[in-house]
Enzyme design. Structure first.
Site, PDB file in Angstrom:
ATOM      1  N   ASP A  87       0.829  -1.208   0.000  1.00  0.00           N
ATOM      2  CA  ASP A  87       0.000   0.000   0.000  1.00  0.00           C
ATOM      3  C   ASP A  87       0.865   1.260   0.000  1.00  0.00           C
ATOM      4  O   ASP A  87       2.099   1.178   0.105  1.00  0.00           O
ATOM      5  CB  ASP A  87      -0.968  -0.006   1.200  1.00  0.00           C
ATOM      6  CG  ASP A  87      -0.273  -0.308   2.527  1.00  0.00           C
ATOM      7  OD1 ASP A  87       0.981  -0.314   2.570  1.00  0.00           O
ATOM      8  OD2 ASP A  87      -0.971  -0.538   3.523  1.00  0.00           O
ATOM      9  N   ASN A 110      -7.788  -0.186  13.729  1.00  0.00           N
ATOM     10  CA  ASN A 110      -9.199  -0.359  13.364  1.00  0.00           C
ATOM     11  C   ASN A 110      -9.431  -1.684  12.623  1.00  0.00           C
ATOM     12  O   ASN A 110     -10.472  -1.887  12.021  1.00  0.00           O
ATOM     13  CB  ASN A 110      -9.656   0.807  12.471  1.00  0.00           C
ATOM     14  CG  ASN A 110      -8.809   0.912  11.210  1.00  0.00           C
ATOM     15  OD1 ASN A 110      -7.882   0.132  11.017  1.00  0.00           O
ATOM     16  ND2 ASN A 110      -9.132   1.859  10.351  1.00  0.00           N
ATOM     17  N   HIS A 143      -7.705  -2.725  10.008  1.00  0.00           N
ATOM     18  CA  HIS A 143      -7.414  -2.707   8.567  1.00  0.00           C
ATOM     19  C   HIS A 143      -6.230  -3.613   8.222  1.00  0.00           C
ATOM     20  O   HIS A 143      -5.380  -3.901   9.059  1.00  0.00           O
ATOM     21  CB  HIS A 143      -7.232  -1.271   8.030  1.00  0.00           C
ATOM     22  CG  HIS A 143      -5.956  -0.591   8.403  1.00  0.00           C
ATOM     23  ND1 HIS A 143      -5.786   0.761   8.294  1.00  0.00           N
ATOM     24  CD2 HIS A 143      -4.761  -1.052   8.881  1.00  0.00           C
ATOM     25  CE1 HIS A 143      -4.566   1.091   8.658  1.00  0.00           C
ATOM     26  NE2 HIS A 143      -3.932   0.004   9.024  1.00  0.00           N
ATOM     27  N   GLU A 197      -9.841  -0.705   4.593  1.00  0.00           N
ATOM     28  CA  GLU A 197     -10.426  -0.155   5.805  1.00  0.00           C
ATOM     29  C   GLU A 197     -11.710  -0.909   6.185  1.00  0.00           C
ATOM     30  O   GLU A 197     -12.262  -1.649   5.355  1.00  0.00           O
ATOM     31  CB  GLU A 197     -10.742   1.332   5.565  1.00  0.00           C
ATOM     32  CG  GLU A 197      -9.506   2.181   5.257  1.00  0.00           C
ATOM     33  CD  GLU A 197      -8.633   2.434   6.485  1.00  0.00           C
ATOM     34  OE1 GLU A 197      -8.163   1.470   7.119  1.00  0.00           O
ATOM     35  OE2 GLU A 197      -8.396   3.610   6.810  1.00  0.00           O
TER      36      GLU A 197
HETATM   37  C1  F6R Z   1       1.389  -0.439   6.148  1.00  0.00           C
HETATM   38  C2  F6R Z   1       0.137  -1.200   6.299  1.00  0.00           C
HETATM   39  C3  F6R Z   1      -0.718  -0.963   7.488  1.00  0.00           C
HETATM   40  C4  F6R Z   1       0.007  -1.378   8.773  1.00  0.00           C
HETATM   41  C5  F6R Z   1      -0.889  -1.231  10.013  1.00  0.00           C
HETATM   42  C6  F6R Z   1      -0.127  -1.505  11.293  1.00  0.00           C
HETATM   43  O1  F6R Z   1       2.031  -0.790   4.942  1.00  0.00           O
HETATM   44  O2  F6R Z   1      -0.198  -1.969   5.453  1.00  0.00           O
HETATM   45  O3  F6R Z   1      -1.904  -1.684   7.330  1.00  0.00           O
HETATM   46  O4  F6R Z   1       0.421  -2.700   8.648  1.00  0.00           O
HETATM   47  O5  F6R Z   1      -1.453   0.031  10.067  1.00  0.00           O
HETATM   48  O6  F6R Z   1       0.889  -0.554  11.430  1.00  0.00           O
HETATM   49  P1  F6R Z   1       1.998  -0.682  12.579  1.00  0.00           P
HETATM   50  O7  F6R Z   1       2.814  -1.860  12.248  1.00  0.00           O
HETATM   51  O8  F6R Z   1       2.791   0.611  12.493  1.00  0.00           O
HETATM   52  O9  F6R Z   1       1.256  -0.822  13.863  1.00  0.00           O
END
Ligand code: F6R
Length: 240
Positions: free
Chosen positions: A67, A136, A138, A143
């Site tokens: 992403d 959340n 995701h 989302e």
């Molecule tokens: C980032 C991504 C997001 C993160 C998620 C957790 O490339 O795909 O979905 O994996 O927001 O982020 P952290 O690891 O910073 O808690």
């Protein structure tokens, strides 16, 4: 799905890194799709270490980004682009021809999604996808409310994602849209590793494991994946 609990973030990261190395040993031309964020940083550091120690070459692999924050230039240290180059591509000596990442500055978002869909259709399925879990629920930028049949798309970011996402940036930025590989493509990955660590992820992991599988909490889809492994540390497991 298999649930693996580790005593701490370091042992979780070591196990995830070993799985990436094992995948590349098995399949030197593997297609790898990698998330960014705080969770996998140590895993990537260990992949680099193990690859050097064991003399494992990634030169035949192909990497795609999971992403990206739309509108954030690649030189911004909070971008997924910057993260992947810094933590994995540069240290492993990956050639630019082995990588395809989203262009966050594209003027044609639809074409940008189409490029990734085409690439996954041609080179895929992804051999190993590593994802984190958002506060959340995701996965990538899929989302809450994203359909399970979704392919690469532009997402309007949830309020939680916008505020939590500020942690990656040195200055306050406007992050309202993301571009992401879709849940259908996540489910099509041959191997899906979902990582979570730390106390703050405990309520999130409780929902991933206990709540009904639903687009309301996208990370619950790991439970439907044949080769899905949810890897968590003891803190993230503390509400189970
Ligand atoms: C980032 C991504 C997001 C993160 C998620 C957790 O490339 O795909 O979905 O994996 O927001 O982020 P952290 O690891 O910073 O808690």
């Amino acid at each position: 799905m298999e649930l693996k609990t580790f005593s701490d973030h370091a042992s979780l990261s070591a196990a995830a890194a070993s799985m990436i190395i094992a995948c590349v040993k098995r399949c030197p031309g593997a297609l790898l799709c990698l998330a960014t964020g705080d969770t996998p940083k140590l895993t990537y550091q260990m992949v680099v270490e193990y690859a050097k120690q064991e003399g494992i070459s990634f030169e035949k692999c192909f990497f795609i980004g999971l992403d990206e924050w739309l509108g954030i230039p690649p030189e911004n240290s909070g971008s997924c682009h910057y993260f992947l180059h810094t933590h994995i591509f540069k240290p492993l000596g990956i050639h630019p021809s082995q990588v395809y990442l989203f262009d966050a500055l594209t003027r044609d978002e639809e074409a940008e999604c189409e490029k990734m869909n085409k690439l996954i259709a041609e080179k895929g399925p992804v051999d190993l996808m590593l994802v984190g879990v958002g506060m959340n629920g995701h996965v990538g930028f899929n989302e809450p409310g994203t359909g399970l049949d979704t392919i690469t798309h532009v997402a309007i970011l949830d309020e939680v994602t916008r505020s939590v996402g500020q942690k990656y940036f040195q200055e306050k930025v406007s992050i309202s849209k993301g571009i992401t590989v879709g849940l259908k493509q996540v489910m099509q990955a041959k191997n899906l590793l979902m990582l979570a660590n730390g106390k703050k992820k405990a309520p999130v992991i409780q929902q991933v494991v206990k709540q009904e599988i639903s687009p309301k909490f996208p990370a619950t889809i790991i439970r439907m994946h044949q080769n899905g492994i949810l890897m968590i540390d003891s803190e993230a497991a503390s509400a189970l």
